[in-house]
Design an enzyme around this catalytic site. Structure first.
Site, short mmCIF file in Angstrom:
data_model
loop_
_atom_site.label_atom_id
_atom_site.label_comp_id
_atom_site.label_asym_id
_atom_site.label_seq_id
_atom_site.Cartn_x
_atom_site.Cartn_y
_atom_site.Cartn_z
CG ASP A 22 1.60 -27.39 -17.12
OD1 ASP A 22 2.60 -27.52 -17.86
OD2 ASP A 22 0.54 -26.86 -17.50
CG HIS A 23 5.30 -24.71 -17.33
ND1 HIS A 23 4.08 -24.84 -17.95
CD2 HIS A 23 5.41 -23.41 -16.99
CE1 HIS A 23 3.47 -23.67 -17.98
NE2 HIS A 23 4.26 -22.78 -17.40
CD GLU A 24 8.98 -21.98 -15.00
OE1 GLU A 24 8.16 -21.16 -14.53
OE2 GLU A 24 9.88 -21.64 -15.79
CB SER A 25 4.82 -27.86 -10.43
OG SER A 25 3.71 -27.22 -11.02
CB ALA A 36 9.81 -27.50 -19.31
#
Length: 212
Positions: A139-142, A122
Site C-alpha cells: 500500500d501507499h507510502e511504504s 502511490a
C-alpha cells in the site's frame, strides 16, 4: 526494450521471469545456471546456455543483451548482482508482469521481480533486487529496502518499512506503520501488529517471536 535479456538462474523464479518478459514481448536470449545438468536443456524453448560466470556469455551483457537475476536465494542473488556490477558495469533490469500495477509515483530500483497481479501503491519506495510473488499488495507510502521478498497474497499496509533482506511469507498481513528489521523472517499467514527486530523470526496471529 530493444535488447534481448539473458536470465541468470534457471530454477525457482526463472520460469516465471521468462513469462514476465514474454508478457511484455521482450525476447529472452537464454538462461545461465551453475547446474551443469541443466546446460543444453530448454525452458519453454529458451535454451540454458551455460554458467553465469562464463565470460563467453557475460561479455554479451551490457552490449547486446540486458541481464536479469532470477535466483530465490538472497546470498547467491547478491553474489550475481555484485558480479554483474563489477565485471560488466551493469545493473539488472526490472521484470514486471503486464498484469501488475505500479503507481506512477512509486519509486523502483533495479532488478526487481514483480509477477502477476501485484499492486504497488502511490508514494511507495522499492529498493533493488526485491521479489514480489503473485497477488502481493504494497500500500501507499511504504518503504522496502534491497533484497526483500514478499510472498504470494501478502498485504503490506500503508507506511510500513521493511529493511534489507527481510522475508515475508505467503498470506502475511503487516499492519500500517510498523517496521520489519533487516533479515527478519515472517512465517506464512501471520498477522504482524508490531515491529519485528533485525534477524528475528515471527509467526502467528498476532505474530510472536519463535524461540530458538
Amino acid at each position: 526494450m530493444e535488447k534481448p535479456v539473458i536470465i541468470l538462474g534457471a530454477k525457482g523464479i526463472a520460469h516465471p521471469a521468462l513469462e514476465i518478459f514474454n508478457s511484455n514481448k521482450v525476447i529472452v536470449y537464454g538462461f545461465l545456471d551453475e547446474d551443469e545438468k541443466l546446460h543444453g536443456t530448454e525452458i519453454n524453448v529458451v535454451p540454458v546456455l551455460g554458467n553465469p560466470e562464463d565470460d563467453g556469455f557475460l561479455k554479451l551483457i551490457g552490449q547486446k543483451c540486458e541481464a536479469f537475476v532470477a535466483v530465490d536465494d538472497n546470498k547467491y542473488r547478491q553474489f550475481l548482482v555484485k558480479m554483474l556490477n563489477e565485471r560488466r558495469k551493469v545493473q539488472p533490469i526490472n521484470a514486471i508482469h503486464e498484469s501488475s500495477y505500479v503507481s506512477t509515483d512509486a519509486v523502483l530500483g533495479h532488478g526487481n521481480f514483480i509477477i502477476g497481479r501485484v499492486k504497488i501503491g502511490a508514494g511507495t519506495k522499492i529498493g533493488s533486487h526485491c521479489i514480489f510473488n503473485t497477488g502481493a499488495i504494497v500500500d501507499h507510502e511504504s518503504v522496502l529496502e534491497d533484497f526483500v521478498q514478499i510472498g504470494a497474497g501478502s498485504i503490506v499496509n500503508s507506511g510500513v518499512t521493511i529493511k534489507e533482506g527481510a522475508f515475508i511469507g505467503s498470506g502475511v498481513t503487516l499492519v500500517s506503520g510498523i517496521t520489519v528489521g533487516k533479515n527478519a523472517r515472517i512465517g506464512a499467514g501471520s498477522v504482524v501488529i508490531s515491529n519485528v527486530n533485525d534477524g528475528e523470526t515471527v509467526f502467528g496471529n498476532p505474530a510472536a517471536p519463535i524461540k530458538k
